[in-house]
Design a protein around this motif. Structure first.
Motif, PDB file in Angstrom:
ATOM      1  N   ARG A 154      -0.899   2.321  11.049  1.00 40.31           N
ATOM      2  CA  ARG A 154      -1.841   1.219  11.233  1.00 40.31           C
ATOM      3  C   ARG A 154      -1.348   0.327  12.356  1.00 40.31           C
ATOM      4  NH1 ARG A 154      -4.010  -2.564   6.259  1.00 40.31           N
ATOM      5  NH2 ARG A 154      -5.864  -3.381   7.285  1.00 40.31           N
ATOM      6  N   TYR A 156       1.198   4.342   6.800  1.00 46.17           N
ATOM      7  CA  TYR A 156       0.288   4.496   5.664  1.00 46.17           C
ATOM      8  C   TYR A 156       0.177   5.992   5.375  1.00 46.17           C
ATOM      9  CZ  TYR A 156      -1.191  -0.382   5.834  1.00 46.17           C
ATOM     10  OH  TYR A 156      -1.217  -1.753   5.772  1.00 46.17           O
ATOM     11  N   GLU A 183       1.560  -5.282   3.589  1.00 42.35           N
ATOM     12  CA  GLU A 183       0.605  -5.968   4.450  1.00 42.35           C
ATOM     13  C   GLU A 183       0.324  -7.345   3.875  1.00 42.35           C
ATOM     14  OE1 GLU A 183      -2.682  -3.061   4.193  1.00 42.35           O
ATOM     15  OE2 GLU A 183      -3.849  -4.679   3.270  1.00 42.35           O
ATOM     16  N   ALA A 191       1.420  -6.418   9.087  1.00 42.23           N
ATOM     17  CA  ALA A 191       1.737  -5.173   8.389  1.00 42.23           C
ATOM     18  C   ALA A 191       3.100  -4.687   8.869  1.00 42.23           C
ATOM     19  CB  ALA A 191       0.666  -4.113   8.668  1.00 42.23           C
ATOM     20  N   PRO A 246       0.794  -1.229   0.000  1.00 45.46           N
ATOM     21  CA  PRO A 246       0.000   0.000   0.000  1.00 45.46           C
ATOM     22  C   PRO A 246       0.825   1.277   0.000  1.00 45.46           C
ATOM     23  CG  PRO A 246       0.017  -0.965   2.185  1.00 45.46           C
ATOM     24  CD  PRO A 246       0.734  -1.926   1.296  1.00 45.46           C
ATOM     25  N   LEU A 247       2.141   1.170   0.246  1.00 48.60           N
ATOM     26  CA  LEU A 247       2.964   2.378   0.288  1.00 48.60           C
ATOM     27  C   LEU A 247       4.366   2.077  -0.224  1.00 48.60           C
ATOM     28  CD1 LEU A 247       3.203   5.386   1.251  1.00 48.60           C
ATOM     29  CD2 LEU A 247       4.123   4.482   3.388  1.00 48.60           C
ATOM     30  N   ARG A 274      -6.302   2.451  12.502  1.00 47.95           N
ATOM     31  CA  ARG A 274      -5.273   3.429  12.160  1.00 47.95           C
ATOM     32  C   ARG A 274      -5.387   4.637  13.076  1.00 47.95           C
ATOM     33  NH1 ARG A 274      -4.827   3.277   5.528  1.00 47.95           N
ATOM     34  NH2 ARG A 274      -5.458   1.106   5.331  1.00 47.95           N
ATOM     35  N   THR A 300       5.725  -0.078   2.733  1.00 50.30           N
ATOM     36  CA  THR A 300       4.877  -0.818   3.665  1.00 50.30           C
ATOM     37  C   THR A 300       4.263  -2.006   2.940  1.00 50.30           C
ATOM     38  OG1 THR A 300       4.358   1.076   5.083  1.00 50.30           O
ATOM     39  CG2 THR A 300       2.757  -0.725   5.055  1.00 50.30           C
ATOM     40  N   ASP A 360      -2.220   7.976   5.522  1.00 52.00           N
ATOM     41  CA  ASP A 360      -3.083   8.723   6.433  1.00 52.00           C
ATOM     42  C   ASP A 360      -2.771   8.507   7.913  1.00 52.00           C
ATOM     43  OD1 ASP A 360      -3.852   6.095   6.383  1.00 52.00           O
ATOM     44  OD2 ASP A 360      -6.014   6.486   6.262  1.00 52.00           O
ATOM     45  N   SER A 409       6.636  -2.030   7.888  1.00 52.07           N
ATOM     46  CA  SER A 409       7.269  -0.974   7.100  1.00 52.07           C
ATOM     47  C   SER A 409       8.773  -1.177   7.143  1.00 52.07           C
ATOM     48  CB  SER A 409       6.907   0.413   7.642  1.00 52.07           C
ATOM     49  OG  SER A 409       5.546   0.712   7.408  1.00 52.07           O
TER      50      SER A 409
END
Length: 230
Positions: free
Chosen positions: A194, A189, A108, A126, A98-99, A213, A106, A191, A128
């Motif tokens: 998480r 993430y 997941e 998850a 997702p990133l 999150r 990141t 935003d 990073s």
């Protein structure tokens, strides 16, 4: 670099109605053909595969085949002694990215298995990874002041579990715990951060994954967004 997923799917059937299936989707980063990219792909894939079975000395393809062979053998052995009911087993590890920024990525991974009379378990992982330090980030890396983080974390956890207050958390904890532990999985993430709790980290009872999150606004003063995303 860009990122996609690389599928590995195998089935083993003992008749027309009963099968075991292994489905593993690993992240695959693409870009230049450098040794750095190849080494990173192997590193991140191996890290995810150790969730299922630690086989550090085998190449990735051999690790996947070993995982499938072990799962199929367990299924076949089970069916030798349980012939009275149709039984289908599944083992999934589905990763996504997702990133991806020049600083971090990141990943997941959703893990699911169905075994032994339809017993189902769903887990979430998850992580990073910091390209600059070449390390997986921990909750302490992301929010160094974990003492100040705790009330924010416990409030969000209680809301995710639909508890009336954080005090109810204590009723769900393992006997060895007096407080909710910091999450094993915390990841960046766009935003926010998480937070993921699989039941075995804090409870004896098999409950769904607690996954929420904390926004960068909620983490003001506790986490530095610019360190990871700018």
């Amino acid at each position: 670099w860009t990122a996609e997923t690389q599928p590995y799917v195998k089935r083993h059937c003992i008749n027309n109605e009963e099968c075991a299936e292994v489905k593993i989707y690993l992240p695959l980063y693409r870009g230049d053909q450098s040794a750095t990219l190849g080494a990173f792909n192997e590193k991140i894939q191996r890290h995810l595969l150790t969730i299922l079975q630690p086989t550090p000395d085998l190449p990735i393809d051999a690790t996947l085949d070993s995982l499938a062979a072990s799962f199929f053998k367990e299924y076949t052995d089970f069916k030798k002694f349980h012939t009275d009911k149709t039984e289908n087993w599944k083992l999934d590890l589905i990763a996504s990215v997702p990133l991806l920024t020049p600083q971090i990525t990141t990943v997941e991974a959703r893990q699911h298995f169905t075994i032994n009379r339809g017993h189902k378990v769903d887990l979430l992982h998850a992580i990073s990874y910091d390209f600059r330090t070449e390390k997986y980030l921990t909750i302490s890396d992301l929010t160094p002041d974990t003492a100040a983080l705790r009330p924010v974390l416990e409030k969000a956890f209680a809301e995710a579990r639909h508890f009336n207050s954080p005090e109810e958390i204590k009723q769900t904890l393992l006997p060895t715990l007096d407080r909710l532990p910091m999450p094993r999985y915390a990841a960046v993430y766009p935003d926010g951060i998480r937070m993921v709790y699989n039941y075995s980290e804090y409870s004896l009872v098999e409950v769904p994954v607690v996954d929420f999150r904390l926004s960068w606004e909620q983490l003001a003063g506790l986490a530095d967004r610019s360190k990871w995303l700018e």
